[in-house]
Motif scaffolding. Sequence first.
Motif, PDB file in Angstrom:
ATOM      1  N   ILE A 211      40.206  16.227   5.442  1.00 29.15           N
ATOM      2  CA  ILE A 211      40.843  17.520   5.201  1.00 29.15           C
ATOM      3  C   ILE A 211      41.068  18.244   6.526  1.00 29.15           C
ATOM      4  O   ILE A 211      42.137  18.794   6.790  1.00 29.15           O
TER       5      ILE A 211
ATOM      6  N   ASP B 109      39.916  25.341   0.812  1.00 29.17           N
ATOM      7  CA  ASP B 109      39.991  23.880   0.786  1.00 29.17           C
ATOM      8  C   ASP B 109      38.646  23.182   0.925  1.00 29.17           C
ATOM      9  O   ASP B 109      38.590  21.950   0.804  1.00 29.17           O
TER      10      ASP B 109
ATOM     11  N   ASP C 117      44.846  19.075   7.371  1.00 32.48           N
ATOM     12  CA  ASP C 117      45.241  20.448   7.042  1.00 32.48           C
ATOM     13  C   ASP C 117      45.116  21.432   8.195  1.00 32.48           C
ATOM     14  O   ASP C 117      45.586  22.565   8.078  1.00 32.48           O
TER      15      ASP C 117
ATOM     16  N   ASN D 210      37.799  21.011  -2.037  1.00 33.87           N
ATOM     17  CA  ASN D 210      38.330  19.670  -2.224  1.00 33.87           C
ATOM     18  C   ASN D 210      37.308  18.591  -1.889  1.00 33.87           C
ATOM     19  O   ASN D 210      37.398  17.470  -2.394  1.00 33.87           O
TER      20      ASN D 210
ATOM     21  N   ILE E 217      34.857  19.670   7.771  1.00 35.94           N
ATOM     22  CA  ILE E 217      36.230  20.073   8.076  1.00 35.94           C
ATOM     23  C   ILE E 217      36.393  20.326   9.563  1.00 35.94           C
ATOM     24  O   ILE E 217      37.367  19.895  10.191  1.00 35.94           O
TER      25      ILE E 217
ATOM     26  N   ILE F  22      44.403  10.582   1.955  1.00 31.87           N
ATOM     27  CA  ILE F  22      44.573  11.563   3.035  1.00 31.87           C
ATOM     28  C   ILE F  22      44.449  10.886   4.391  1.00 31.87           C
ATOM     29  O   ILE F  22      45.196  11.194   5.336  1.00 31.87           O
TER      30      ILE F  22
ATOM     31  N   THR G 159      45.990  18.260   0.535  1.00 32.99           N
ATOM     32  CA  THR G 159      44.686  17.699   0.183  1.00 32.99           C
ATOM     33  C   THR G 159      44.228  18.182  -1.194  1.00 32.99           C
ATOM     34  O   THR G 159      43.473  17.493  -1.875  1.00 32.99           O
ATOM     35  N   THR G 160      44.704  19.358  -1.589  1.00 27.89           N
ATOM     36  CA  THR G 160      44.378  19.848  -2.927  1.00 27.89           C
ATOM     37  C   THR G 160      45.061  18.998  -3.990  1.00 27.89           C
ATOM     38  O   THR G 160      44.463  18.653  -5.011  1.00 27.89           O
TER      39      THR G 160
END
Length: 500
Positions: free
Chosen positions: A78, A322, A82, A325, A360, A155, A167-168
């Motif tokens: 992610i 996020d 993202d 996720n 993340i 991803i 990613t969602t």
Amino acid sequence: MPDRPAILTKRTLDKDLDKLTHVEDATKHVSRSLVAPGIGLIFLGLAMLSAGVYVFNRPDAVLIIAASALAAYMAMNIGANDVTNNVGAAVGARAMTMAQALIIAAIFEVLGAMIAGNEVVKTISSDIVDAVHVGNNEILAWIMMSALIAAALWINLATWLRAPISTTHAIVGAVVGAGIAAVGPAPVNWEVMLEISAGWMLSPILGGIIAASLLFFIKTFIIYRDDKIAAARRWVPVLVAIMAGAFTSYLLLQLQISAGLSRLTVSLLGVFAGLLFWLFAHPFVARQAEGLENKNSSLRSLFRLPLIGSAALLSFAHGANDVSNAIGPLSAVVRSAEAGLLSRDAPLPIWVMPIGAFGISVGLLLFGPRLIRLVGEQITKLNPMRAYCVALSAALTVIAASWLGLPVSSTHIAVGSVFGVGFFREWYTRHSRRRLAYMRQKAEHWHIDEPEERNADEARRRYLVRRSHFMTIIAAWMITVPVTATLAAAVYWVMFALFV
């Protein structure tokens, strides 16, 4: 005269040394390429260790530790994919260096996930597939494990292909696919899925509208004014105040359950925070504006502060939204292993959220620059004013969605904001009377003909987002849900056959 054999020997030695040098350079290059995956593996090990400390004595410890590793892997992916939505615009506008952007994003991603991520985690962990209707805690755990594997792999592949996907989309599609494979479509909460899908469609439109509105404001009250610097001294602090007030209100809304604050009180505190930041920003911008020439290029330095602030705000909002996720499925696995804790309102274990938050940040630090350059520099031409509109619009939209508990796509919002800016610029250039009058006045002042665009291709390149990238991203969006759902279903059947 030197001896000929000696000369040949020297040349041979030089060639051998050159070969050794090339081998050393190649070795260093390979070693550098392995540093990031190595650090990623270390983080996975730390995630497993932190989970093991809390669940070591439980009979389901192996399952929870494995799920923790998968959640950490998902969180890193992610961050790698993202992070472009958070700082790509600022880097593309050259308001921040790549290193500065990564550090700011890493810090605020962690803060957002830790402070305001709980609400959306509940949506992913228990609202998409109804845990009560699944009936079997072990099946629920395997559903979430399969979803994590499928979404993370997709991803990872998309990042390697330089495609900024949602990613969602990936995790929601994977949860639905694994759930249907396990127990059929009945436990899937289709009403929640409808709400989420509506958020996916509406959020990029809303982001585009907000971004276009912000750019309209900047063009009307700052850029196309006779004294641009004086206008910027007046309005840039106001834009900073809006950002600060919205950010403060969001934080208080996330914490109002424990603080016991009404929404009216939260709104008043947000207004107060905005006024306070306006008081600080006004003299700061005035000092920056001293000695600047009255031209558009001078405005860039004045917009650097609000652009950095909006990028930090977007990173916070992304972490809040996020982190679900990665942590939502892990939370469901942990709860399914504890009798009586399948409720949506059951508290998260203290060790769960840091895995997603720091995962993340680790992912964006190690692998983020690859897509930052794509989104920040190759999709559209950005300057600090346009980048500020994109970043603040995306931040406000993601914050509103996170507050409502909707796992919207930050990728959709960011791209929608970029397109909102691009299409608005095209419309404004062709139809704005204010701009036309300004350009005529400028042409008369310098005794030149009114400037016109060279050709249609040049106008498209300067004023619109590149449609080739747009179509690629849209295609990736369209296939993400069916691909992850199918992959998750296949992973579930394989895992069920091997381990259950």
